[in-house]
Design a protein around this motif. Structure first.
Motif, PDB file in Angstrom:
ATOM      1  N   ALA A   1       0.751  -1.054   0.253  1.00  0.00           N
ATOM      2  CA  ALA A   1       0.174  -0.166  -0.077  1.00  0.00           C
ATOM      3  C   ALA A   1       0.862   1.184   0.064  1.00  0.00           C
ATOM      4  O   ALA A   1       0.321   2.265  -0.092  1.00  0.00           O
ATOM      5  CB  ALA A   1      -1.064  -0.060   1.131  1.00  0.00           C
ATOM      6  N   ASP A   2       2.023   1.143   0.072  1.00  0.00           N
ATOM      7  CA  ASP A   2       2.943   2.167   0.393  1.00  0.00           C
ATOM      8  C   ASP A   2       3.611   2.710  -1.063  1.00  0.00           C
ATOM      9  O   ASP A   2       4.300   2.144  -1.507  1.00  0.00           O
ATOM     10  CB  ASP A   2       3.923   1.924   1.301  1.00  0.00           C
ATOM     11  CG  ASP A   2       5.107   3.500   1.576  1.00  0.00           C
ATOM     12  OD1 ASP A   2       4.739   4.336   0.752  1.00  0.00           O
ATOM     13  OD2 ASP A   2       5.909   3.166   2.321  1.00  0.00           O
ATOM     14  N   PRO A   3       3.069   3.783  -1.890  1.00  0.00           N
ATOM     15  CA  PRO A   3       3.603   4.017  -3.103  1.00  0.00           C
ATOM     16  C   PRO A   3       4.875   4.548  -3.335  1.00  0.00           C
ATOM     17  O   PRO A   3       5.531   4.205  -4.150  1.00  0.00           O
ATOM     18  CB  PRO A   3       2.800   5.131  -3.441  1.00  0.00           C
ATOM     19  CG  PRO A   3       2.240   5.840  -2.334  1.00  0.00           C
ATOM     20  CD  PRO A   3       1.987   4.521  -1.021  1.00  0.00           C
ATOM     21  N   SER A   4       5.420   4.622  -2.052  1.00  0.00           N
ATOM     22  CA  SER A   4       7.397   5.071  -2.082  1.00  0.00           C
ATOM     23  C   SER A   4       8.088   3.784  -1.970  1.00  0.00           C
ATOM     24  O   SER A   4       9.323   3.884  -2.179  1.00  0.00           O
ATOM     25  CB  SER A   4       7.456   6.210  -1.031  1.00  0.00           C
ATOM     26  OG  SER A   4       7.199   5.484   0.277  1.00  0.00           O
ATOM     27  N   THR A   5       7.540   2.631  -1.552  1.00  0.00           N
ATOM     28  CA  THR A   5       8.290   1.419  -1.450  1.00  0.00           C
ATOM     29  C   THR A   5       8.309   0.717  -2.923  1.00  0.00           C
ATOM     30  O   THR A   5       7.127   0.530  -3.301  1.00  0.00           O
ATOM     31  CB  THR A   5       7.771   0.515  -0.338  1.00  0.00           C
ATOM     32  OG1 THR A   5       7.654   1.541   0.774  1.00  0.00           O
ATOM     33  CG2 THR A   5       8.562  -0.426  -0.205  1.00  0.00           C
ATOM     34  N   GLY A   6       9.352   0.431  -3.317  1.00  0.00           N
ATOM     35  CA  GLY A   6       9.599  -0.395  -4.487  1.00  0.00           C
ATOM     36  C   GLY A   6      10.697  -1.219  -4.014  1.00  0.00           C
ATOM     37  O   GLY A   6      11.566  -1.215  -3.157  1.00  0.00           O
ATOM     38  N   SER A   7      11.096  -2.182  -5.179  1.00  0.00           N
ATOM     39  CA  SER A   7      12.218  -3.069  -5.089  1.00  0.00           C
ATOM     40  C   SER A   7      13.563  -2.056  -4.873  1.00  0.00           C
ATOM     41  O   SER A   7      13.426  -1.099  -5.710  1.00  0.00           O
ATOM     42  CB  SER A   7      12.279  -3.988  -6.270  1.00  0.00           C
ATOM     43  OG  SER A   7      12.529  -3.459  -7.181  1.00  0.00           O
ATOM     44  N   ILE A   8      14.443  -2.462  -4.360  1.00  0.00           N
ATOM     45  CA  ILE A   8      15.708  -1.536  -4.277  1.00  0.00           C
ATOM     46  C   ILE A   8      16.234  -1.656  -5.669  1.00  0.00           C
ATOM     47  O   ILE A   8      16.819  -0.629  -5.849  1.00  0.00           O
ATOM     48  CB  ILE A   8      16.755  -2.272  -2.937  1.00  0.00           C
ATOM     49  CG1 ILE A   8      17.805  -1.202  -2.873  1.00  0.00           C
ATOM     50  CG2 ILE A   8      17.279  -3.540  -3.722  1.00  0.00           C
ATOM     51  CD1 ILE A   8      17.451  -0.057  -2.375  1.00  0.00           C
ATOM     52  N   GLN A   9      16.320  -2.697  -6.441  1.00  0.00           N
ATOM     53  CA  GLN A   9      16.671  -2.669  -7.703  1.00  0.00           C
ATOM     54  C   GLN A   9      16.057  -1.327  -8.624  1.00  0.00           C
ATOM     55  O   GLN A   9      16.814  -0.802  -9.362  1.00  0.00           O
ATOM     56  CB  GLN A   9      16.677  -3.898  -8.336  1.00  0.00           C
ATOM     57  CG  GLN A   9      17.495  -5.151  -7.750  1.00  0.00           C
ATOM     58  CD  GLN A   9      16.768  -5.816  -6.814  1.00  0.00           C
ATOM     59  OE1 GLN A   9      15.689  -5.415  -6.276  1.00  0.00           O
ATOM     60  NE2 GLN A   9      17.669  -6.453  -5.886  1.00  0.00           N
ATOM     61  N   ASP A  10      14.666  -1.549  -8.445  1.00  0.00           N
ATOM     62  CA  ASP A  10      14.127  -0.335  -9.238  1.00  0.00           C
ATOM     63  C   ASP A  10      14.404   1.135  -8.805  1.00  0.00           C
ATOM     64  O   ASP A  10      14.647   1.946  -9.664  1.00  0.00           O
ATOM     65  CB  ASP A  10      12.556  -0.333  -9.066  1.00  0.00           C
ATOM     66  CG  ASP A  10      11.982  -1.813  -9.928  1.00  0.00           C
ATOM     67  OD1 ASP A  10      12.584  -2.397 -10.694  1.00  0.00           O
ATOM     68  OD2 ASP A  10      10.876  -2.374  -9.818  1.00  0.00           O
ATOM     69  N   GLN A  11      14.559   1.163  -7.606  1.00  0.00           N
ATOM     70  CA  GLN A  11      14.989   2.472  -7.172  1.00  0.00           C
ATOM     71  C   GLN A  11      16.658   2.657  -7.476  1.00  0.00           C
ATOM     72  O   GLN A  11      16.833   3.951  -7.805  1.00  0.00           O
ATOM     73  CB  GLN A  11      15.013   2.605  -5.607  1.00  0.00           C
ATOM     74  CG  GLN A  11      13.622   2.532  -4.900  1.00  0.00           C
ATOM     75  CD  GLN A  11      13.544   2.473  -3.442  1.00  0.00           C
ATOM     76  OE1 GLN A  11      14.084   3.572  -3.012  1.00  0.00           O
ATOM     77  NE2 GLN A  11      13.105   1.444  -2.888  1.00  0.00           N
ATOM     78  N   ILE A  12      17.406   1.895  -7.572  1.00  0.00           N
ATOM     79  CA  ILE A  12      18.741   1.951  -7.987  1.00  0.00           C
ATOM     80  C   ILE A  12      18.925   2.432  -9.549  1.00  0.00           C
ATOM     81  O   ILE A  12      19.633   3.375 -10.012  1.00  0.00           O
ATOM     82  CB  ILE A  12      19.693   1.088  -7.786  1.00  0.00           C
ATOM     83  CG1 ILE A  12      19.866   0.722  -6.271  1.00  0.00           C
ATOM     84  CG2 ILE A  12      20.838   0.975  -8.609  1.00  0.00           C
ATOM     85  CD1 ILE A  12      20.562  -0.462  -5.965  1.00  0.00           C
ATOM     86  N   ALA A  13      17.907   1.624 -10.426  1.00  0.00           N
ATOM     87  CA  ALA A  13      17.814   2.098 -11.684  1.00  0.00           C
ATOM     88  C   ALA A  13      17.375   3.516 -12.190  1.00  0.00           C
ATOM     89  O   ALA A  13      17.678   4.268 -12.720  1.00  0.00           O
ATOM     90  CB  ALA A  13      16.682   0.983 -12.459  1.00  0.00           C
ATOM     91  N   ALA A  14      16.127   3.788 -11.245  1.00  0.00           N
ATOM     92  CA  ALA A  14      15.714   5.276 -11.545  1.00  0.00           C
ATOM     93  C   ALA A  14      16.636   6.220 -11.024  1.00  0.00           C
ATOM     94  O   ALA A  14      16.781   7.592 -11.586  1.00  0.00           O
ATOM     95  CB  ALA A  14      14.329   5.340 -10.459  1.00  0.00           C
TER      96      ALA A  14
END
Length: 446
Positions: free
Chosen positions: A48-61
């Protein structure tokens, strides 16, 4: 008696079996409840937390954001380097920027300016090619036009080429009290620390009105056939006089009404000034005649107000690039820290290497952007970060930032339901286990 005892033993065995089943069911129910509370609910909360994603996706962004910031920094550095090159050349840099190639050659090409070349010190503070001196000439062009209007003559337009010619001539005339006669133009020159129009116009108009013959400057100022002008001034110390002033005139497209040759001087020793006027002759061979067609290449003509608004906008352009570089560098530093922190979080140790790309792009000179509009100049190279949405060639890796499509209300409801179901299952399991244990213990005592 033996038969009854056998039936009782069978019943005890059956009761023990049901008690065992109750205990097993209770344990299973309690375990299911604990699972619901301990694992499923946190997973739903994370979903439910829109700020949470996989760490890999965050690194790619973060990698994509860092590459975009570096690309912006590179182009800002290139713009700053180009602006520095323009600035070093003074007014020649301005002519180059706006695409006035003829005016640029007047100040920089010895095959065009001949004997004037050694006197031109591009961009020096006291030189006629100083941008500040160029801006200061506006007041004199305006005064010239005001005087023409008093005489019923149209205002003169400002020409890039005539501005450059005036600057080159004034630089030479600073140490040579004479007309250079390199360009086929009409010209007024003055040396001294007073208003040049006091001698050029006021005194010579009175002389002409009284039947005198020394009024060449006045005639140039009020000549109705002239359509374009330029003006220059320098503060180099003269051996005998003060500052040097020069105004150039031309007929524009129609040169058929040129006057006969006239060269007139008037010495005003009481004012420590010296004036010299030259009126363009019909026929004369000039040093720059062979290239006269190219001297007006790219030259713009516009009102004095528009021309100097453009000059001032150019000065603002020169002043802004370094501040933009500083801002872009801060953006790179921020993006780099975000990228490194995410990598450290993912590895649990030290940050891994930064993504491929320029970490500190070296400034590179770009090309000038010609333009003939009086509108404010614009940077020569658009930032890909704004034109292409921040996409940079060779960026690695390229991935979209994680997003969530979960409905927060539904996720919250699911989380609550999971908690309630878990508590019920846990309570039921514990209850069943207790009943089963109690029954088993009671039967064992019989």
């Amino acid at each position: 008696m033996e038969h009854r005892k056998t039936n009782t033993s069978a019943k005890h065995a059956e009761d023990k079996g049901w008690s065992g089943k109750l205990i097993k069911l209770g344990v299973a129910s309690a375990a299911a409840g604990a699972t619901l509370i301990g694992f499923v609910s946190p997973a739903l909360a994370a979903d439910a937390d829109p700020s949470t994603g996989s760490i890999q996706d965050q690194i790619a962004a973060a990698s994509t954001a860092l590459e975009s910031a570096k690309t912006t920094l590179k182009h800002k550095q290139e713009a700053a380097a180009q602006a520095a090159e323009y600035q070093k050349e003074g007014t020649a840099g301005y002519f180059k920027y706006v695409g006035a190639t003829g005016a640029y050659s007047v100040l920089t090409d010895p095959t065009v300016n001949g004997k004037l070349a050694t006197s031109i010190k591009l961009g020096a503070a006291q030189d006629a090619t100083s941008m500040d001196n160029m801006v200061a000439t506006l007041q004199y062009i305006n005064k010239s036009n005001d005087l023409r209007k008093q005489e019923g003559k149209p205002e003169l337009q400002v020409s890039d080429t005539l501005m450059a010619m005036a600057q080159a001539d004034v630089d030479w005339a600073t140490s040579n009290v004479a007309h250079p006669l390199v360009f086929n133009i009409a010209e007024n020159l003055a040396w001294g620390n007073v208003d040049p129009f006091a001698g050029w116009y006021t005194e010579e108009k009175a002389d002409k009105d009284n039947g005198g013959t020394a009024h060449g400057h006045y005639d140039n100022i009020v000549n109705g056939s002239y359509t374009i002008t330029g003006f220059a001034m320098s503060q180099y110390p003269n051996n005998e006089y003060g500052d040097t002033y020069g105004q150039t005139f031309d007929f524009g497209a129609d040169a058929s009404t040129a006057s006969t040759a006239s060269f007139k001087r008037s010495s005003k020793r009481s004012h420590r000034t010296f004036n010299a006027a030259y009126m363009m002759p019909r026929t004369r061979t000039y040093a720059a005649d062979a290239t006269s067609t190219g001297l007006y290449a790219g030259s713009r003509t516009m009102s004095a107000t528009d021309y100097f608004a453009n000059v001032q906008a150019y000065q603002a352009f020169l002043a802004s690039p370094q501040a933009e570089v500083d801002t872009a560098q801060k953006a790179v530093d921020t993006a780099q820290k975000t990228y490194d922190d995410l990598n450290a979080q993912a590895s649990g140790t030290a940050p891994i290497s930064a993504p491929a790309g320029n970490t500190s792009p070296a400034p590179a000179a770009g090309s000038s952007t010609p333009g003939n509009s009086p509108a404010a100049p614009a940077p020569t190279t658009p930032d890909p970060a704004t034109v292409n949405g921040g996409a940079a060639a060779g960026a690695s890796p390229s991935a979209k930032a994680p997003t969530s499509t979960a409905d927060p209300a539904l996720a919250h409801l699911a989380k609550t339901g999971s908690n309630v179901a878990g508590v019920i299952a846990l309570a039921l399991g514990l209850g069943l286990t207790a009943v089963g244990a109690f029954t088993l213990r009671r039967k064992a005592s019989l």
